[in-house]
Design a protein around this motif. Structure first.
Motif, PDB file in Angstrom:
ATOM      1  N   LYS A 140      37.074 -14.359  38.325  1.00 20.81           N
ATOM      2  CA  LYS A 140      37.303 -15.554  37.526  1.00 20.81           C
ATOM      3  C   LYS A 140      38.661 -16.181  37.826  1.00 20.81           C
ATOM      4  CE  LYS A 140      33.387 -15.569  35.331  1.00 20.81           C
ATOM      5  NZ  LYS A 140      32.385 -16.632  35.549  1.00 20.81           N
TER       6      LYS A 140
ATOM      7  N   ARG B 163      44.129 -14.862  22.757  1.00 21.02           N
ATOM      8  CA  ARG B 163      44.803 -14.293  23.902  1.00 21.02           C
ATOM      9  C   ARG B 163      44.413 -12.815  23.925  1.00 21.02           C
ATOM     10  NH1 ARG B 163      44.818 -18.835  24.317  1.00 21.02           N
ATOM     11  NH2 ARG B 163      46.486 -20.285  24.872  1.00 21.02           N
TER      12      ARG B 163
ATOM     13  N   SER C 231      36.903 -17.800  32.884  1.00 20.38           N
ATOM     14  CA  SER C 231      36.965 -16.979  31.678  1.00 20.38           C
ATOM     15  C   SER C 231      38.427 -16.805  31.314  1.00 20.38           C
ATOM     16  CB  SER C 231      36.334 -15.598  31.930  1.00 20.38           C
ATOM     17  OG  SER C 231      36.666 -14.689  30.903  1.00 20.38           O
ATOM     18  N   VAL C 232      38.696 -16.513  30.030  1.00 25.41           N
ATOM     19  CA  VAL C 232      40.070 -16.179  29.672  1.00 25.41           C
ATOM     20  C   VAL C 232      40.514 -14.902  30.367  1.00 25.41           C
ATOM     21  CG1 VAL C 232      39.991 -17.385  27.466  1.00 25.41           C
ATOM     22  CG2 VAL C 232      39.331 -14.969  27.569  1.00 25.41           C
TER      23      VAL C 232
ATOM     24  N   TYR D  89      30.116 -24.747  24.506  1.00 23.60           N
ATOM     25  CA  TYR D  89      30.386 -24.853  25.945  1.00 23.60           C
ATOM     26  C   TYR D  89      29.685 -26.090  26.500  1.00 23.60           C
ATOM     27  CZ  TYR D  89      30.095 -23.886  30.952  1.00 23.60           C
ATOM     28  OH  TYR D  89      30.160 -23.996  32.319  1.00 23.60           O
TER      29      TYR D  89
ATOM     30  N   THR E 276      41.670 -26.695  34.433  1.00 22.52           N
ATOM     31  CA  THR E 276      40.946 -25.602  33.793  1.00 22.52           C
ATOM     32  C   THR E 276      41.203 -25.696  32.295  1.00 22.52           C
ATOM     33  OG1 THR E 276      41.079 -24.124  35.707  1.00 22.52           O
ATOM     34  CG2 THR E 276      40.720 -23.105  33.557  1.00 22.52           C
TER      35      THR E 276
ATOM     36  N   ARG F 151      40.681 -24.111  28.596  1.00 20.51           N
ATOM     37  CA  ARG F 151      40.340 -22.924  27.815  1.00 20.51           C
ATOM     38  C   ARG F 151      39.542 -23.342  26.583  1.00 20.51           C
ATOM     39  NH1 ARG F 151      44.506 -18.117  28.457  1.00 20.51           N
ATOM     40  NH2 ARG F 151      43.266 -17.352  26.700  1.00 20.51           N
TER      41      ARG F 151
ATOM     42  N   VAL G 115      39.508 -20.171  38.931  1.00 19.78           N
ATOM     43  CA  VAL G 115      40.619 -21.009  38.479  1.00 19.78           C
ATOM     44  C   VAL G 115      41.435 -21.490  39.675  1.00 19.78           C
ATOM     45  CG1 VAL G 115      42.793 -21.017  37.187  1.00 19.78           C
ATOM     46  CG2 VAL G 115      40.761 -19.935  36.211  1.00 19.78           C
TER      47      VAL G 115
ATOM     48  N   GLY H 146      36.329 -18.159  25.969  1.00 23.65           N
ATOM     49  CA  GLY H 146      36.723 -16.887  25.395  1.00 23.65           C
ATOM     50  C   GLY H 146      35.488 -16.032  25.169  1.00 23.65           C
TER      51      GLY H 146
ATOM     52  N   ALA I 221      37.172 -22.284  30.921  1.00 26.50           N
ATOM     53  CA  ALA I 221      37.471 -20.854  30.765  1.00 26.50           C
ATOM     54  C   ALA I 221      37.146 -20.451  29.333  1.00 26.50           C
ATOM     55  CB  ALA I 221      38.931 -20.563  31.092  1.00 26.50           C
TER      56      ALA I 221
ATOM     57  N   ASP J 196      38.608 -21.183  23.607  1.00 29.09           N
ATOM     58  CA  ASP J 196      38.751 -19.795  23.152  1.00 29.09           C
ATOM     59  C   ASP J 196      39.261 -19.634  21.726  1.00 29.09           C
ATOM     60  OD1 ASP J 196      41.396 -20.537  23.361  1.00 29.09           O
ATOM     61  OD2 ASP J 196      41.828 -19.316  25.110  1.00 29.09           O
TER      62      ASP J 196
END
Length: 252
Positions: free
Chosen positions: A162, A248, A145-146, A223, A240, A242, A166, A189, A187, A244
């Motif tokens: 999480k 951020r 996950s973020v 996903y 990994t 992202r 990573v 969002g 990962a 998202d």
């Protein structure tokens, strides 16, 4: 790696990210085994050609039995995807006092230890298969996950679990390289899963507005598409990724 004619096991396969992944893999020609808790399987929308198996990812023996079922079919087990997870929130110091250590252990147990269980058990079975012409036997995809990078207020347990996912990705890929097994992590969002369906529309709109672009929540199908891309991309390993929309996360 070719998807058609292989077997795949997906934890958390009854809903959300897992259900979307199960559908995408099955539509791509894989024999898919969806693993989830019995109660979740009772509520699941069944997909043709998918076998649904009851197991708790925190129970090593239950998950071993489920992976064995996937591995002992006519198609070689090549793919494993960890989607099982929970996300309860609690602050280190809240109105009820100190963060419940049992809750912290539960979150880590499901999200991190459960991921480790599938990673190890699937690798054991995949390593026993015949390699393809490039020496590849399979690929394992984890879900982080973020929050692993920008955990918010109330996410100490979730972010720690999480972050652990990573952290294990690269050493796992290095461990399994000699067996021709790739390991990657996604990962996400903010994804529009059934869990998000419990949130009112106004708050959902505020969440979507915080995503730079596309300015909306991610879809479970996106996903699943990324899982398929990782399976197809033989040189993607130990990474990994992202997913998202350039989000951020703020502190809260």
């Amino acid at each position: 790696m070719e998807l058609s004619g292989t077997a795949a096991v997906v934890t958390g396969g009854a809903s959300g990210l897992g259900a979307a992944t199960v559908t995408a893999l099955a539509d791509g020609g894989a024999a898919v085994f969806a693993v989830d808790l019995p109660a979740a399987l009772e509520r699941a929308t069944r997909h043709d050609g998918v076998e649904y198996l009851a197991a708790d990812v925190t129970d090593h023996d239950q998950l071993r039995a489920a992976v064995a079922t996937a591995a002992e079919g006519p198609a070689p087990l090549r793919i494993a995807v960890s989607c099982a997870g929970i996300a309860p929130g609690a602050r280190l110091l809240g109105r009820q006092g100190v963060h419940d250590p049992a809750l912290f252990a539960k979150v880590v147990g499901v999200n991190l230890v459960g991921t480790f269980h599938l990673l190890a058990l699937a690798a054991e079975r995949i390593a026993a298969t015949e390699p393809d012409g490039d020496g590849q036997r399979g690929v394992i995809v984890n879900t982080a996950s973020v929050a692993a990078f920008e955990g918010q207020v109330g996410q100490v347990a979730y972010a720690a679990s999480k972050g652990g996912v990573v952290g294990l990705t690269l050493p796992a890929a290095r461990d399994l390289a000699q067996h021709g097994i790739r390991v990657c992590t996604i990962a996400p969002g903010i994804v529009d899963t059934p869990m998000m369906g419990q949130i009112d529309e106004e708050f959902r709109a505020r969440l979507a507005a915080g995503v730079p672009f596309p300015q909306r929540l991610a879809r479970p199908e996106e996903y699943a598409k990324l899982v398929l891309a990782i399976v197809d991309h033989d040189y993607l390993n130990g990474e990994t990724v992202r997913m998202d929309g350039a989000l951020r996360m703020a502190p809260r």
